[in-house]
Enzyme design. Structure first.
Site, PDB file in Angstrom:
ATOM      1  N   GLU A   1       0.809  -1.221   0.000  1.00 44.58           N
ATOM      2  CA  GLU A   1       0.000   0.000   0.000  1.00 44.58           C
ATOM      3  C   GLU A   1       0.844   1.274   0.000  1.00 44.58           C
ATOM      4  OE1 GLU A   1      -3.672   0.206   0.222  1.00 44.58           O
ATOM      5  OE2 GLU A   1      -3.415  -1.821  -0.555  1.00 44.58           O
TER       6      GLU A   1
ATOM      7  N   HIS B   1      -5.057   2.036   6.836  1.00 43.03           N
ATOM      8  CA  HIS B   1      -3.619   2.281   6.692  1.00 43.03           C
ATOM      9  C   HIS B   1      -3.067   2.777   8.018  1.00 43.03           C
ATOM     10  CE1 HIS B   1      -4.539   3.071   2.204  1.00 43.03           C
ATOM     11  NE2 HIS B   1      -3.996   1.870   2.322  1.00 43.03           N
TER      12      HIS B   1
ATOM     13  N   CYS C   1      -2.872  11.776   3.195  1.00 42.32           N
ATOM     14  CA  CYS C   1      -3.197  10.859   2.100  1.00 42.32           C
ATOM     15  C   CYS C   1      -2.879  11.466   0.743  1.00 42.32           C
ATOM     16  CB  CYS C   1      -4.676  10.489   2.135  1.00 42.32           C
ATOM     17  SG  CYS C   1      -5.132   9.320   3.427  1.00 42.32           S
TER      18      CYS C   1
END
Length: 445
Positions: A175, A246, A367
């Protein structure tokens, strides 16, 4: 030590920004599914957030949106005819795949890649591995175009190594930087790289929400990048179950400081000890932990306190935490933020930015950016057309106002006119960012 600064490369939010609810475990994405989005406001909010960082004296770069709808992907599924016909038929016969092909998720550049600065790599180059994002279909479509974008921004192979993504298999699910934190004394000095993982490659996983990063993927990236002093903490299972898809939803770090929630790691004591051992001889880590009592996990997720940007502003001794306005609006997270600024600890100030359009899809300030430590010579080797200046900010704002819709519902993604608008926007953007010809698949015929 060669002096360096931490640059940010933000994903430019694309014209198909919508609330389609494609990401299991992302509570905001699920909560707002089906509601109308505002792509124009979204891209302008992202640009203003970039300008805030550039105005503070930090190098700021722009990563272009991906081509969406992803017609080549839909063609691999057997849809034929004109591009408009492919889109129409896909929405009728395979709406789940069509929705994935329209997602603007590449905007969240924290998932674009994992980055190792030259100070940590054995060959003295900056290394990038685009994330395969194997866990979610819509995100698994990104890594090839991400590599093209990184190649465009970092074109000098003597200074930059842009790798291919890891094999796109569940055992190596990756990720990107959303599960990576680098700690150091100075940005240009050798550091410690935390590569956080949620499950082992062959571990059975029956929990409701997926653990998106495997231990083996993190280890492979550390080997590939020849990264010195890696640490591999395990993400808390309780945090994953609570909606922290996350690690950057519950943890952020900069320089020698790690700021994290009590539930960030499966073994907090062991993680602290491993970081101290890896940092021995380099720096003394500073740990700023927020307790579950002070900030329940639900408040940490809804406010995105830890999905803030922890930055060193040039000329300031203490770090600044750049939070979404949702942090300010939540009484518990606001109290934590204010206590940080009032303390004598390493975090000396808190600023707020409005990225509400991104937040409603589960993506905060952190993000939207990929952090890249660069020396002066490495900055000079980047594509200058992709570095944000006042002039570029103004030009991109004008561009966005011309091409982006004010309102978009998930059903509007099937509109062939949106396909034409998106391609028109990307065509012009290639000229603005000096991306060359054939950067996007639709430009190659």
């Amino acid at each position: 030590m060669t002096p360096a600064l931490e640059a940010n490369a933000d994903g430019l939010i694309g014209p198909t920004h919508s609330y389609a609810g494609l990401s299991p475990g992302n509570l905001a994405s699920s909560l707002n599914k089906g509601e109308a989005s505002n792509p124009r406001a979204a891209v302008l909010q992202g640009l203003d957030k970039m300008k805030t960082l550039a105005d503070l004296g930090l190098p700021q770069y722009v990563l272009p949106p991906h081509e969406r709808p992803d017609i080549p992907f839909l063609r691999t599924l057997g849809f034929t005819g004109s591009d408009a016909a492919v889109l129409e038929r896909a929405w009728k016969e395979a709406p789940g795949f069509a929705a994935a092909a329209c997602s603007a998720s590449p905007m969240w550049a924290a998932n674009a890649a994992t980055v190792t600065p030259s100070a940590d790599a054995a060959d003295g180059r900056v290394h990038f591995t685009p994330a395969n994002l194997h866990t979610n279909l819509h995100r698994s479509l990104e890594h090839q175009q991400t590599k093209r974008a990184l190649d465009a921004l970092f074109p000098d192979p003597t200074r930059f190594a842009v790798h291919d993504a890891l094999p796109a298999v569940a055992h190596l699910a990756d990720e990107g930087a959303a599960n990576h934190v680098r700690l150091c004394a100075e940005h240009g000095a050798p550091g410690v790289n935390l590569l956080v993982w949620g499950r082992e490659a062959f571990e059975p996983w029956a929990d409701a929400f997926p653990a998106r990063q495997t231990h083996e993927a993190s280890q492979a990236i550390a080997r590939r990048h020849q990264a010195g002093r890696p640490v591999f903490p395990r993400q808390s299972r309780a945090a994953i179950a609570g909606g922290t898809f996350h690690n950057d939803v519950v943890c952020v770090g900069a320089l020698d400081t790690l700021f994290f929630h009590e539930l960030a790691f499966e073994d907090t004591t062991g993680t602290r000890a491993a970081i101290r051992a890896a940092a021995d001889g380099l720096f003394e880590p500073q740990f700023v932990e927020v307790s579950l009592a002070d900030l329940p996990l639900a408040d940490a997720i809804s406010s995105y306190l830890f999905n803030s940007m922890l930055v060193q502003i040039p000329g300031e001794d203490r770090l600044t935490l750049i939070c979404p306005t949702e942090t300010r609006d939540n009484p518990r997270s606001h109290a934590v933020a204010q206590s940080l600024a009032a303390s004598n600890g390493p975090i000396g100030a808190v600023r707020y930015v409005d990225v509400r359009q991104s937040m409603r899809n589960g993506g905060g300030p952190a993000c939207l950016r990929l952090r890249v430590v660069l020396t002066g010579a490495e900055q000079a080797a980047t594509n200058p057309a992709m570095r944000l200046t006042d002039a570029l900010h103004a030009r991109l704002s004008t561009w966005a106002n011309r091409w982006y819709r004010e309102s978009l519902r998930p059903a509007d993604l099937a509109d062939p006119q949106l396909l034409a608008e998106s391609r028109g926007a990307l065509d012009e953007l290639c000229t603005i960012l000096d991306l060359g010809t054939g950067f996007y698949p639709f430009q190659r015929g």
